[in-house]
Write a protein that holds these residues in place. Structure first.
Motif, mmCIF file in Angstrom:
data_model
loop_
_atom_site.group_PDB
_atom_site.id
_atom_site.type_symbol
_atom_site.label_atom_id
_atom_site.label_comp_id
_atom_site.label_asym_id
_atom_site.label_seq_id
_atom_site.Cartn_x
_atom_site.Cartn_y
_atom_site.Cartn_z
ATOM 1 N N SER A 26 38.623 58.547 28.074
ATOM 2 C CA SER A 26 39.822 58.574 27.251
ATOM 3 C C SER A 26 40.331 57.181 26.890
ATOM 4 O O SER A 26 41.248 57.041 26.089
ATOM 5 N N ALA A 27 39.757 56.148 27.488
ATOM 6 C CA ALA A 27 40.243 54.777 27.281
ATOM 7 C C ALA A 27 39.927 54.281 25.875
ATOM 8 O O ALA A 27 38.854 54.541 25.336
ATOM 9 N N VAL A 28 40.890 53.553 25.303
ATOM 10 C CA VAL A 28 40.668 52.910 24.013
ATOM 11 C C VAL A 28 40.147 51.483 24.205
ATOM 12 O O VAL A 28 39.649 50.871 23.265
ATOM 13 N N ARG A 29 40.279 50.976 25.435
ATOM 14 C CA ARG A 29 39.761 49.659 25.769
ATOM 15 C C ARG A 29 39.619 49.583 27.283
ATOM 16 O O ARG A 29 40.379 50.186 28.019
ATOM 17 N N SER A 30 38.631 48.848 27.728
ATOM 18 C CA SER A 30 38.470 48.615 29.159
ATOM 19 C C SER A 30 38.011 47.178 29.362
ATOM 20 O O SER A 30 37.444 46.563 28.459
ATOM 21 N N ALA A 31 38.309 46.656 30.546
ATOM 22 C CA ALA A 31 37.917 45.289 30.840
ATOM 23 C C ALA A 31 37.769 45.101 32.341
ATOM 24 O O ALA A 31 38.576 45.612 33.122
ATOM 25 N N LEU A 32 36.749 44.366 32.720
ATOM 26 C CA LEU A 32 36.587 43.940 34.100
ATOM 27 C C LEU A 32 37.421 42.685 34.268
ATOM 28 O O LEU A 32 37.221 41.698 33.547
ATOM 29 N N VAL A 33 38.398 42.735 35.167
ATOM 30 C CA VAL A 33 39.244 41.580 35.425
ATOM 31 C C VAL A 33 38.983 41.091 36.835
ATOM 32 O O VAL A 33 38.725 41.888 37.743
ATOM 33 N N GLU A 34 39.016 39.779 37.002
ATOM 34 C CA GLU A 34 38.745 39.179 38.307
ATOM 35 C C GLU A 34 39.950 38.397 38.774
ATOM 36 O O GLU A 34 40.725 37.869 37.970
ATOM 37 N N ALA A 35 40.101 38.324 40.089
ATOM 38 C CA ALA A 35 41.220 37.600 40.682
ATOM 39 C C ALA A 35 41.199 36.146 40.245
ATOM 40 O O ALA A 35 40.147 35.507 40.240
ATOM 41 N N THR A 36 42.379 35.632 39.882
ATOM 42 C CA THR A 36 42.483 34.235 39.465
ATOM 43 C C THR A 36 42.899 33.334 40.618
ATOM 44 O O THR A 36 42.829 32.113 40.498
ATOM 45 N N GLY A 37 43.367 33.930 41.716
ATOM 46 C CA GLY A 37 43.877 33.147 42.826
ATOM 47 C C GLY A 37 45.346 32.801 42.665
ATOM 48 O O GLY A 37 45.946 32.185 43.537
ATOM 49 N N GLU A 38 45.932 33.212 41.542
ATOM 50 C CA GLU A 38 47.340 32.959 41.271
ATOM 51 C C GLU A 38 48.159 34.210 41.567
ATOM 52 O O GLU A 38 47.630 35.316 41.631
ATOM 53 N N THR A 39 49.458 34.009 41.715
ATOM 54 C CA THR A 39 50.396 35.117 41.839
ATOM 55 C C THR A 39 51.170 35.182 40.530
ATOM 56 O O THR A 39 51.636 34.164 40.027
ATOM 57 N N GLY A 40 51.302 36.384 39.991
ATOM 58 C CA GLY A 40 52.013 36.555 38.725
ATOM 59 C C GLY A 40 53.511 36.550 38.908
ATOM 60 O O GLY A 40 54.028 36.469 40.026
ATOM 61 N N GLU A 41 54.231 36.662 37.796
ATOM 62 C CA GLU A 41 55.696 36.699 37.805
ATOM 63 C C GLU A 41 56.229 37.864 38.639
ATOM 64 O O GLU A 41 57.340 37.803 39.158
ATOM 65 N N THR A 42 55.460 38.913 38.777
ATOM 66 C CA THR A 42 55.886 40.096 39.525
ATOM 67 C C THR A 42 55.756 39.900 41.027
ATOM 68 O O THR A 42 56.240 40.722 41.794
ATOM 69 N N GLY A 43 55.056 38.855 41.438
ATOM 70 C CA GLY A 43 54.808 38.622 42.856
ATOM 71 C C GLY A 43 53.491 39.204 43.335
ATOM 72 O O GLY A 43 53.119 39.058 44.495
ATOM 73 N N TYR A 44 52.771 39.863 42.437
ATOM 74 C CA TYR A 44 51.481 40.448 42.777
ATOM 75 C C TYR A 44 50.354 39.532 42.311
ATOM 76 O O TYR A 44 50.538 38.702 41.413
ATOM 77 N N PRO A 45 49.152 39.695 42.891
ATOM 78 C CA PRO A 45 48.015 38.869 42.474
ATOM 79 C C PRO A 45 47.703 39.053 40.993
ATOM 80 O O PRO A 45 47.836 40.147 40.449
ATOM 81 N N ARG A 46 47.272 37.964 40.370
ATOM 82 C CA ARG A 46 46.926 37.978 38.957
ATOM 83 C C ARG A 46 45.415 38.121 38.806
ATOM 84 O O ARG A 46 44.636 37.498 39.517
ATOM 85 N N TYR A 47 45.032 38.933 37.831
ATOM 86 C CA TYR A 47 43.627 39.184 37.491
ATOM 87 C C TYR A 47 43.461 38.926 35.998
ATOM 88 O O TYR A 47 44.371 39.199 35.214
ATOM 89 N N ALA A 48 42.306 38.429 35.592
ATOM 90 C CA ALA A 48 42.086 38.138 34.174
ATOM 91 C C ALA A 48 40.622 38.344 33.804
ATOM 92 O O ALA A 48 39.723 38.154 34.627
ATOM 93 N N GLY A 49 40.425 38.706 32.526
ATOM 94 C CA GLY A 49 39.083 38.838 31.983
ATOM 95 C C GLY A 49 39.074 39.614 30.695
ATOM 96 O O GLY A 49 39.877 40.527 30.501
ATOM 97 N N HIS A 50 38.208 39.228 29.791
ATOM 98 C CA HIS A 50 37.975 39.937 28.529
ATOM 99 C C HIS A 50 39.261 40.154 27.721
ATOM 100 O O HIS A 50 39.482 41.223 27.156
ATOM 101 N N GLY A 51 40.130 39.137 27.703
ATOM 102 C CA GLY A 51 41.346 39.208 26.908
ATOM 103 C C GLY A 51 42.519 39.868 27.598
ATOM 104 O O GLY A 51 43.591 39.995 27.016
#
Length: 85
Positions: A26-51
Motif C-alpha cells: 500500500s506504500a506510495v514510497r519506501s526508503a531504507l534509513v540508517e542511523a546518523t548517530g544524531e538525536t533529533g529535535e524530538t529527542g529520539y535517534p535520527r535516521y536518514a536515507g533516500h531523501g
C-alpha cells in the motif's frame, strides 16, 4: 542499543483496512534509513536515507518526526516502520 536501520513506508492515511494487501504493498514510497548517530529535535535517534530524514522511537517503532525531500509529509499520508521480516 538502537537498531542501525529501518525501512520507512509512506502510506495514505485511509489505508487502515486494506484487506489482504500488506502495508508495503500500500506504500506510495519506501526508503531504507540508517542511523546518523544524531538525536533529533524530538529527542529520539535520527535516521536518514533516500531523501527521508526521520526521528524514530526505536522502542515503539514509531516515526516521531519526518522530512521527505526536505519538506514535511503531505496531508493524508502517514509514515510507518515496515514490519520486520
Amino acid at each position: 542499543m538502537h537498531p542501525s536501520r529501518f525501512v520507512i513506508l509512506i502510506v495514505p492515511s485511509h489505508v487502515e483496512t486494506r484487506g489482504t494487501a500488506s502495508v508495503a504493498d500500500s506504500a506510495v514510497r519506501s526508503a531504507l534509513v540508517e542511523a546518523t548517530g544524531e538525536t533529533g529535535e524530538t529527542g529520539y535517534p535520527r535516521y536518514a536515507g533516500h531523501g527521508i530524514v526521520a526521528d524514530v522511537d526505536p522502542r515503539t517503532r514509531t516515526v516521531e518526526a519526518l522530512l521527505v525531500d526536505g519538506t514535511e509529509l503531505d496531508y493524508g499520508l502517514t509514515a510507518l516502520i515496515a514490519p520486520e521480516e
